[in-house]
Design an enzyme around this catalytic site. Structure first.
Site, PDB file in Angstrom:
ATOM      1  N   ARG A  57      15.168 -36.591 -32.134  1.00  0.00           N
ATOM      2  CA  ARG A  57      16.635 -36.657 -32.133  1.00  0.00           C
ATOM      3  C   ARG A  57      17.193 -35.592 -33.056  1.00  0.00           C
ATOM      4  NH1 ARG A  57      16.652 -39.184 -28.189  1.00  0.00           N
ATOM      5  NH2 ARG A  57      17.696 -41.144 -27.695  1.00  0.00           N
TER       6      ARG A  57
ATOM      7  N   GLU B 129      24.523 -32.349 -30.595  1.00  0.00           N
ATOM      8  CA  GLU B 129      24.362 -31.900 -29.208  1.00  0.00           C
ATOM      9  C   GLU B 129      25.344 -32.620 -28.281  1.00  0.00           C
ATOM     10  OE1 GLU B 129      20.140 -33.195 -28.928  1.00  0.00           O
ATOM     11  OE2 GLU B 129      20.842 -34.439 -27.243  1.00  0.00           O
TER      12      GLU B 129
ATOM     13  N   HIS C  98      17.468 -31.116 -24.462  1.00  0.00           N
ATOM     14  CA  HIS C  98      17.133 -32.548 -24.462  1.00  0.00           C
ATOM     15  C   HIS C  98      16.539 -32.968 -23.110  1.00  0.00           C
ATOM     16  CE1 HIS C  98      18.275 -36.580 -26.545  1.00  0.00           C
ATOM     17  NE2 HIS C  98      17.183 -36.729 -25.817  1.00  0.00           N
TER      18      HIS C  98
HETATM   19  C1  GLV Z   1      15.618 -39.726 -24.756  1.00  0.00           C
HETATM   20  O1  GLV Z   1      15.949 -38.974 -25.605  1.00  0.00           O
HETATM   21  C2  GLV Z   1      15.289 -41.099 -24.999  1.00  0.00           C
HETATM   22  O2  GLV Z   1      15.514 -41.599 -26.110  1.00  0.00           O
HETATM   23  O3  GLV Z   1      14.799 -41.736 -24.077  1.00  0.00           O
END
Ligand code: GLV
Length: 322
Positions: A237, A266, A284
């Site tokens: 993250r 983001e 991401h």
């Molecule tokens: C993606 O970032 C998730 O947390 O599944």
């Protein structure tokens, strides 16, 4: 019986929408853009359930403005986009989608590590720009991945899947968690302190959840503690890494490179990253294979259907609410 009402806050597979529509009255946002906070609050006024994803911010103010809401099903394993304490206080169940994305995400961790260590995007950009005139013995020399020491911070399911893949690269694997994990979860990987990990790892991969406790787990001091030849990979993250400190470290070659799938704030990212050749940037997408994303969407739909039909959803994040 009248159908319950749900909001699908971001675009999702049509087949999953159809399935949800067989259970609920569905309002969905299939646009490219997130709803603004007031739009989200307005759309949730008459809704019992919300199908959300990591880009949808669900804070205490929003929850206070949506008294009818009973369930938030997040299509992600992470749920730091949701104020869990506020949801629990309001009696709202929150669910997530663990497990189904582990292997796809671990594969992508390796893609980022290999691309960064072996300078794949930098070399590709150079070729595309027409600079390739001859073979060079020292062109784009990168770092060895095989035989190196891999440091994993956050040994959960995804960290363990990354560690398993390291045996094919003959790597020594060390990891840091608050506590060592149970025997058998990460065979061959040794728990070490964070300081030891930073000092000894040739490549550091971050796979820990974001919370106020993990905010800036990697900042200037940690980057200074890493080897100058080290590569840092963040596929967990934004906010786990202090992006400004990372930019300074990359500029000063205090570490060799970084592969980043997530960013503070983001989809905005610090524009300085774009001018750094020793960083690989992706939007991401660590879990983005068709099978993983479809399994996540199905899992999120299962959770929402179960919860709104009065059953225990399989992946309840805040069980005290039940
Ligand atoms: C993606 O970032 C998730 O947390 O599944």
């Amino acid at each position: 019986m009248e159908k319950k009402k749900i909001l699908v806050a971001r675009a999702v597979f049509p087949a999953v929408l159809e399935r949800l529509a067989s259970h609920f009255e569905v309002q969905s946002n299939q646009d490219e853009l997130n709803y603004s906070a007031p739009e989200l609050a307005a759309a949730l006024q008459d809704k019992d359930g919300l199908f959300s994803s990591p880009s949808v911010t669900i804070d205490g103010a929003l929850l206070a403005a949506c008294p009818r809401l009973k369930v938030i099903s997040n299509m992600a394993v992470g749920y730091n986009n949701i104020d869990i304490a506020a949801a629990s206080a309001a009696g709202i169940m929150v669910t997530n989608t663990p497990g189904v994305l582990d292997n796809a995400t671990a594969d992508f961790g390796w893609a980022l590590l290999l691309a960064t260590a072996r300078r794949v995007t930098e070399a590709s950009d150079w070729l595309r720009a027409g600079h390739w005139k001859k073979w060079g013995y020292d062109s784009f020399l990168g770092a060895d991945v095989h035989g190196a020491t891999l440091g994993i911070i956050g040994m959960g399911r995804i960290g363990a899947a990354i560690a398993r893949r390291a045996s094919g690269f003959d790597m020594r694997v060390i990891y840091h968690n608050r506590q060592p994990v149970a025997d058998g979860m990460a065979p061959g990987a040794a728990w070490v302190s964070k300081q030891q990990l930073l000092a000894e790892a040739d490549h550091v991969i971050l796979t820990l959840p974001y919370s106020s406790a993990t905010h800036h787990t990697i900042g200037a001091a940690e980057l200074d503690a890493m080897k100058p030849s080290a590569i840092l990979i963040n596929l967990a993250r934004g906010g786990i890494v202090d992006d400004a400190a990372l930019i300074a470290a990359l500029r000063a070659h205090r570490i060799a490179g970084a592969g980043l799938d997530v960013f503070e704030n983001e989809p905005a990212y610090a524009p300085e990253f774009l001018s750094l050749p020793n960083v690989v940037l992706t939007p991401h997408i660590a879990s983005a294979t068709l099978s993983a994303r479809r399994a996540m969407a199905d899992c999120a739909a299962d959770n929402l259907i179960a919860a709104l039909h009065g059953q225990m959803p399989r992946h309840l994040v805040n069980p005290a609410v039940r």
